[in-house]
Scaffold this motif. Structure first.
Motif, short mmCIF file in Angstrom:
data_model
loop_
_atom_site.label_atom_id
_atom_site.label_comp_id
_atom_site.label_asym_id
_atom_site.label_seq_id
_atom_site.Cartn_x
_atom_site.Cartn_y
_atom_site.Cartn_z
N GLN A 290 0.84 -1.25 -0.01
CA GLN A 290 -0.15 -0.06 0.01
C GLN A 290 1.01 1.25 0.10
N PRO A 291 0.39 2.34 -0.89
CA PRO A 291 1.19 3.56 -1.04
C PRO A 291 1.35 4.19 0.70
N SER A 292 0.34 4.13 1.31
CA SER A 292 0.57 4.70 2.85
C SER A 292 1.55 4.01 3.45
N SER A 293 1.93 2.64 3.52
CA SER A 293 2.76 2.11 4.27
C SER A 293 4.14 2.12 3.68
N PHE A 294 4.18 2.44 2.31
CA PHE A 294 5.49 2.70 1.72
C PHE A 294 5.80 4.19 2.06
N ARG A 295 4.94 5.15 2.04
CA ARG A 295 5.25 6.38 2.45
C ARG A 295 5.80 6.48 4.09
N ALA A 296 5.11 5.73 4.69
CA ALA A 296 5.53 5.77 6.14
C ALA A 296 6.73 5.08 6.46
N VAL A 297 7.16 4.19 5.65
CA VAL A 297 8.64 3.59 6.01
C VAL A 297 9.66 4.47 5.42
N LEU A 298 9.28 4.85 4.37
CA LEU A 298 10.31 5.74 3.45
C LEU A 298 10.60 6.96 4.46
N ASP B 285 6.17 5.18 -8.27
CA ASP B 285 4.85 4.36 -8.40
C ASP B 285 4.30 3.90 -6.99
N ARG B 286 5.56 3.38 -6.31
CA ARG B 286 4.85 2.83 -4.97
C ARG B 286 4.60 4.10 -4.05
N LEU B 287 5.12 5.22 -4.15
CA LEU B 287 5.01 6.40 -3.27
C LEU B 287 3.62 6.72 -3.50
N PHE B 288 3.08 6.91 -4.93
CA PHE B 288 1.92 7.43 -5.33
C PHE B 288 0.76 6.64 -5.54
N GLY B 289 1.03 5.19 -5.93
CA GLY B 289 0.15 4.18 -6.06
C GLY B 289 -0.26 4.45 -7.61
N THR B 290 0.90 5.01 -8.24
CA THR B 290 0.49 4.83 -10.00
C THR B 290 0.88 3.59 -10.61
N PRO B 291 0.22 3.20 -11.74
CA PRO B 291 0.49 1.94 -12.43
C PRO B 291 1.95 2.16 -13.09
N LEU B 292 2.64 1.13 -13.09
CA LEU B 292 3.99 0.94 -13.61
C LEU B 292 3.88 1.25 -15.41
N VAL C 70 5.73 1.67 -18.93
CA VAL C 70 6.68 1.04 -19.72
C VAL C 70 7.59 2.08 -20.33
N ASP C 71 8.88 1.65 -20.79
CA ASP C 71 9.74 2.40 -21.14
C ASP C 71 9.47 3.50 -22.23
N GLY C 72 9.46 4.78 -22.41
CA GLY C 72 9.27 5.80 -23.07
C GLY C 72 8.08 6.48 -22.80
N GLU C 73 7.18 5.78 -21.96
CA GLU C 73 5.63 6.47 -21.68
C GLU C 73 6.01 7.81 -20.91
N ASP C 74 6.95 7.88 -19.88
CA ASP C 74 6.95 8.87 -19.21
C ASP C 74 7.27 10.32 -19.89
N GLU C 75 8.12 9.86 -21.13
CA GLU C 75 8.54 11.24 -21.97
C GLU C 75 7.40 11.77 -22.84
N MET C 76 6.43 10.80 -23.05
CA MET C 76 5.10 10.91 -23.95
C MET C 76 4.27 11.95 -23.11
N LEU C 77 4.27 12.00 -21.52
CA LEU C 77 3.61 12.59 -20.75
C LEU C 77 3.87 14.17 -20.70
N LEU C 78 5.32 14.31 -21.16
CA LEU C 78 5.59 15.53 -21.11
C LEU C 78 5.26 16.43 -22.09
N HIS C 79 4.74 15.92 -23.31
CA HIS C 79 4.19 16.38 -24.42
C HIS C 79 2.80 16.69 -24.63
N PRO C 80 1.81 17.68 -24.67
CA PRO C 80 0.45 17.62 -24.99
C PRO C 80 -0.03 17.01 -26.10
N SER C 81 0.78 17.07 -27.27
CA SER C 81 0.43 16.27 -28.35
C SER C 81 0.51 14.70 -28.23
#
Length: 222
Positions: free
Chosen positions: A1-9, A194-201, A203-214
């Protein structure tokens, strides 16, 4: 759970920060007056308490400090460090990897460096390339002392950092020996962001796509 991960971190970061700040922070002596309760016999024969004071010497931090969380995962280490250094500035740097190469997408370092010590916060030091890039930015910024804090470091990544920047201090919770082919630490702790905020994993390259509106529109239509 993200809450447990945040507490331990949070807990681990507090202990790492306690150790790290022992060697970097300069202090000055300040006079203090401590109230001491003292009992005396009152006019009615009953005991009364009055306060006496004792003069002592305490310490006050004089070093100007800053926290440099590497987005996103470094955000989980900010609050416990602010408990130790409540007057520290917080300057975010955003990094992602493209084909294993670190790429900066966000930088909120002030134009003028007014910090004596900067603490780089990243839960996992894998190949070390991202932290090497951030350390390079901070040296160009002009901060005299840099201290890296990580919960887990790979042995190859840690060795690369120490070899490239022997003047940089490092505090880590533990060291794992292996790196996977994609550059993740084994066994490590997974994707800390992802563990900190509970977001899905992603794949490589998708994080770059999120930076561009198009590219965001294309992903939402997929």
């Amino acid at each position: 759970q993200p809450s447990s991960f945040r507490a331990v971190l949070r807990e681990i970061t507090f202990h790492l920060g306690y150790e790290a700040t022992k060697t970097d922070i300069e202090v000055k002596e300040v006079p203090l007056s401590v109230p001491i309760p003292r009992k005396k016999k009152g006019s009615n024969g009953k005991g009364e308490v009055e306060l006496d004071h004792v003069d002592v010497v305490g310490s006050k931090i004089t070093s100007r400090t800053s926290l440099i969380p590497i987005l996103r995962s470094g955000l989980g280490m900010v609050d416990p460090m602010l408990q130790l250094l409540p007057d520290a500035g917080v300057h975010h740097i955003g990094m992602y990897r493209r084909d294993g190469i670190p790429v900066q997408y966000y930088n909120r370092l002030p134009r003028k460096c007014e910090s004596d010590v900067s603490y780089v916060l990243d839960p996992v030091m894998a190949t070390g390339s991202t932290i090497l890039s951030v350390v390079g930015m901070l040296k160009k910024w002009g901060v005299p002392k840099i201290h890296v804090l990580s919960v887990i470091a790979s042995r190859p990544g840690l060795a690369k950092l120490v070899k490239s920047h022997p003047d940089v201090s490092v505090t880590v919770g533990t060291v794992d020996d292996e790196l996977a082919e994609d550059g993740t630490v084994l066994p490590g702790l997974g994707d800390a962001g992802d563990r900190l905020f509970g977001t899905p994993l992603m794949v490589d390259g998708e994080d770059e796509m999120l930076l561009h509106p198009s590219k965001r529109r294309k992903m939402s239509d997929a």
